[in-house]
Scaffold this active site. Structure first.
Site, PDB file in Angstrom:
ATOM      1  N   ASP A  22      48.625  30.915  47.375  1.00  0.00           N
ATOM      2  CA  ASP A  22      47.877  30.521  46.156  1.00  0.00           C
ATOM      3  C   ASP A  22      47.873  31.567  45.043  1.00  0.00           C
ATOM      4  OD1 ASP A  22      47.343  28.448  47.906  1.00  0.00           O
ATOM      5  OD2 ASP A  22      45.166  28.566  47.769  1.00  0.00           O
ATOM      6  N   ASP A  60      47.370  25.619  45.942  1.00  0.00           N
ATOM      7  CA  ASP A  60      46.178  24.778  45.962  1.00  0.00           C
ATOM      8  C   ASP A  60      46.465  23.661  44.952  1.00  0.00           C
ATOM      9  OD1 ASP A  60      43.629  24.856  47.291  1.00  0.00           O
ATOM     10  OD2 ASP A  60      42.640  25.365  45.402  1.00  0.00           O
ATOM     11  N   HIS A  62      44.893  20.192  43.834  1.00  0.00           N
ATOM     12  CA  HIS A  62      43.822  19.206  43.938  1.00  0.00           C
ATOM     13  C   HIS A  62      44.026  18.002  43.024  1.00  0.00           C
ATOM     14  CE1 HIS A  62      41.616  21.858  46.499  1.00  0.00           C
ATOM     15  NE2 HIS A  62      41.372  22.752  45.568  1.00  0.00           N
ATOM     16  N   HIS A  66      38.309  16.002  42.752  1.00  0.00           N
ATOM     17  CA  HIS A  66      38.372  16.399  44.164  1.00  0.00           C
ATOM     18  C   HIS A  66      36.979  16.721  44.725  1.00  0.00           C
ATOM     19  CE1 HIS A  66      39.509  18.975  47.654  1.00  0.00           C
ATOM     20  NE2 HIS A  66      40.455  18.062  47.745  1.00  0.00           N
ATOM     21  N   HIS A  95      39.451  23.109  39.515  1.00  0.00           N
ATOM     22  CA  HIS A  95      40.530  24.109  39.514  1.00  0.00           C
ATOM     23  C   HIS A  95      41.792  23.541  40.132  1.00  0.00           C
ATOM     24  CE1 HIS A  95      38.840  24.461  43.580  1.00  0.00           C
ATOM     25  NE2 HIS A  95      40.012  24.938  43.952  1.00  0.00           N
ATOM     26  N   LYS A 120      48.500  21.944  49.234  1.00  0.00           N
ATOM     27  CA  LYS A 120      47.351  21.621  50.097  1.00  0.00           C
ATOM     28  C   LYS A 120      46.148  21.295  49.237  1.00  0.00           C
ATOM     29  CE  LYS A 120      46.310  26.492  50.390  1.00  0.00           C
ATOM     30  NZ  LYS A 120      45.045  26.441  49.635  1.00  0.00           N
ATOM     31  N   CYS A 165      41.260  31.154  51.247  1.00  0.00           N
ATOM     32  CA  CYS A 165      42.533  30.594  51.712  1.00  0.00           C
ATOM     33  C   CYS A 165      43.346  31.547  52.580  1.00  0.00           C
ATOM     34  CB  CYS A 165      43.326  30.065  50.520  1.00  0.00           C
ATOM     35  SG  CYS A 165      42.504  28.603  49.816  1.00  0.00           S
TER      36      CYS A 165
HETATM   37  C1  VGL Z   1      40.652  28.915  47.159  1.00  0.00           C
HETATM   38  C2  VGL Z   1      38.486  28.372  46.647  1.00  0.00           C
HETATM   39  C3  VGL Z   1      38.860  27.075  46.336  1.00  0.00           C
HETATM   40  C4  VGL Z   1      41.613  29.961  47.605  1.00  0.00           C
HETATM   41  C5  VGL Z   1      41.039  27.620  46.888  1.00  0.00           C
HETATM   42  O1  VGL Z   1      42.825  29.852  47.293  1.00  0.00           O
HETATM   43  O2  VGL Z   1      41.164  30.928  48.262  1.00  0.00           O
HETATM   44  N1  VGL Z   1      39.366  29.269  47.050  1.00  0.00           N
HETATM   45  N2  VGL Z   1      40.146  26.714  46.469  1.00  0.00           N
HETATM   46 ZN    ZN Z   2      40.754  24.791  45.881  1.00  0.00          ZN
END
Ligand code: VGL
Ligand code: ZN
Length: 219
Positions: A22, A60, A62, A66, A95, A120, A165
């Site tokens: 990510d 990430d 979404h 979401h 996000h 994901k 993550c």
């Molecule tokens: C993440 C919060 C929400 C991450 C992803 O990549 O750590 N954290 N979505």
């Molecule tokens: Zn996320």
């Protein structure tokens, strides 16, 4: 003088993969869920990457609306929590929406050899911090199967965020039987209500090895 090292340098072999979690516009300054110092890890990852025969990237990714977004729950604000069918969910600002510039991988990341991009968090009703399994603890992303079919038995994790993550991916990598390293200085954390310390405790208990980028032999 280089910093002293705790152990012999680690040389990733053909059965090892670098998993870059990510490293997206959403998680750095100017993004929708910025992680403090998030962009600082890019030069470290770029320096490590040539030492790996296999590189996988995650995003990430979404849907609009979401379930992990506070905006999808009336009366809730970002960084509060709610109960979902699979457990407690932290609620985030909107996000990393599929196909937006916010969800793109940082342009400065130089990973020309990256062979797979795992997306994901694209099921509206289920979050997925982990690169291996969605937050329901059941639905696989396919990454474990991909790595195993290619004979990979060891993973090195870097990216954002250490305590969400990266940590969930590292614990799931152990559950799937991989030797698992987290390269700490190539990660940055959100650190919400002690989440960073809790994440390291869980990772350590799961047998995740905590190392620094200087522990990897580059040549
Ligand atoms: C993440 C919060 C929400 C991450 C992803 O990549 O750590 N954290 N979505
Ligand atoms: Zn996320």
């Amino acid at each position: 003088m280089p910093a002293p090292r705790a152990a012999d340098p680690i040389k990733p072999d053909a059965k090892a993969a670098l998993i870059v979690i990510d490293v997206q516009n959403c998680f750095v300054d100017g993004g929708t869920l910025p992680v403090k110092g998030g962009a600082d890890i890019v030069p470290i990852i770029n320096k490590l990457a040539p030492a790996f025969a296999n590189i996988v990237i995650t995003q990430d990714w979404h849907t609009p609306g979401h379930v992990s977004f506070a905006s999808a729950h009336s009366g809730k604000k970002p960084f509060e929590t709610t109960q979902l069918s699979y457990g407690t969910q932290v609620l985030w600002p909107d996000h990393c929406i599929q196909g937006t510039e916010d969800a793109a991988v940082l342009k400065d990341l130089k990973l020309p050899k990256a062979e797979l991009v795992i997306r994901k968090g694209y099921h509206t009703d289920t979050d997925s911090y982990s690169a291996f399994k969605e937050a329901d603890g059941k639905t696989p992303t396919g990454l474990a199967g991909y790595l195993k079919e290619r004979g990979i038995d060891t993973v090195f994790l870097v990216g954002l965020a250490t305590d969400f993550c990266v940590a969930w991916s590292a614990v799931d990598a152990r559950k799937a039987g991989f030797t698992t390293y987290v390269i700490e200085d190539a990660t940055r954390a959100i650190d919400l209500n002690g989440s960073l310390a809790a994440a390291w405790k869980q990772m350590t208990e799961a047998g995740v090895k905590r190392i620094q980028s200087g522990d990897i032999r580059l040549g």
